[in-house]
Design a protein around this motif. Structure first.
Motif, PDB file in Angstrom:
ATOM      1  N   GLN A  52     -60.943  49.613  25.221  1.00 29.34           N
ATOM      2  CA  GLN A  52     -59.727  50.192  25.785  1.00 29.34           C
ATOM      3  C   GLN A  52     -59.403  49.516  27.112  1.00 29.34           C
ATOM      4  O   GLN A  52     -58.252  49.206  27.388  1.00 29.34           O
ATOM      5  N   PHE A  56     -57.626  46.728  24.064  1.00 31.42           N
ATOM      6  CA  PHE A  56     -58.095  46.772  22.679  1.00 31.42           C
ATOM      7  C   PHE A  56     -58.434  45.399  22.111  1.00 31.42           C
ATOM      8  O   PHE A  56     -58.277  45.149  20.928  1.00 31.42           O
ATOM      9  N   ILE A  88     -63.988  52.011  19.193  1.00 33.75           N
ATOM     10  CA  ILE A  88     -63.270  51.758  20.434  1.00 33.75           C
ATOM     11  C   ILE A  88     -64.130  52.276  21.577  1.00 33.75           C
ATOM     12  O   ILE A  88     -64.543  53.439  21.572  1.00 33.75           O
ATOM     13  N   GLN A  90     -64.246  53.731  24.906  1.00 31.01           N
ATOM     14  CA  GLN A  90     -63.300  54.467  25.744  1.00 31.01           C
ATOM     15  C   GLN A  90     -63.581  54.213  27.213  1.00 31.01           C
ATOM     16  O   GLN A  90     -64.715  54.326  27.675  1.00 31.01           O
ATOM     17  N   LEU A  95     -56.889  57.157  26.487  1.00 32.72           N
ATOM     18  CA  LEU A  95     -57.098  56.550  25.165  1.00 32.72           C
ATOM     19  C   LEU A  95     -56.322  57.277  24.078  1.00 32.72           C
ATOM     20  O   LEU A  95     -55.686  56.648  23.243  1.00 32.72           O
ATOM     21  N   GLU A  98     -52.870  56.280  23.881  1.00 32.84           N
ATOM     22  CA  GLU A  98     -52.688  54.874  23.553  1.00 32.84           C
ATOM     23  C   GLU A  98     -53.071  54.529  22.115  1.00 32.84           C
ATOM     24  O   GLU A  98     -52.684  53.487  21.604  1.00 32.84           O
TER      25      GLU A  98
END
Length: 165
Positions: A52, A56, A88, A90, A95, A98
């Motif tokens: 993140q 990404f 992902i 964080q 997050l 997004e």
């Protein structure tokens, strides 16, 4: 088999500085590797780890490569490689606001991972960055990629499944 360059160097360093820690690390890693020894490389899930913090982009380095391999996955370096699992890392609470854009990414939205609801959030912003957390990071990864073999109690603390259904 994948060469565990980062792990080998870490173990050597720990053996010099703290032999007891090195012995425990080596024992734990060998248990993990032994549990998965009958899963051939081609049967292991492919894993894409996104950051993140870095918009990404895939996270790919020797430490995370070894973490993934020991945990039972094959780490991918590119979004075009069609991962079977996406994680992902964080960085902050934004997050969840997004993540919609990520899910709409034309490449990732067609991935096996998103088609099969295999998206996970690692709630540890320094995942794969601290040598002191190497074993803990392996445990997080192992619970995600090989849940039939590993339960360390890290789900809902260090990682969650992002349910897209």
């Amino acid at each position: 088999m994948h060469e565990l360059n980062f792990y080998t160097q870490l173990l050597h360093t720990e053996q010099q500085a703290n032999p007891e820690v090195a012995e425990q690390l080596d024992e734990e890693v060998n248990i993990l590797i032994h549990k998965l020894k009958f899963i051939p490389e081609e049967a292991r899930p492919t894993l894409l780890i996104l950051s993140q913090e870095n918009e990404f982009e895939p996270v790919y380095n020797e430490q995370i490569k070894d973490i993934s391999h020991i945990a039972g996955a094959l780490l991918l370096a590119d979004k075009t490689d069609n991962p079977s699992i996406i994680c992902i890392v964080q960085d902050n609470e934004s997050l969840y606001g997004e993540i919609t854009a990520l899910l709409e990414d034309s490449l990732l939205s067609r991935s096996t991972a998103l088609q099969n609801n295999q998206l996970y959030i690692i709630q540890k912003s320094n995942f794969g960055q601290s040598t002191a957390d190497f074993l803990a990071d392996i445990e997080i990864c192992a619970e995600i990629v090989q849940p039939k073999y590993f339960v360390f109690g890290r789900q809902d603390h260090d990682w969650i499944k992002f349910d897209m259904a």
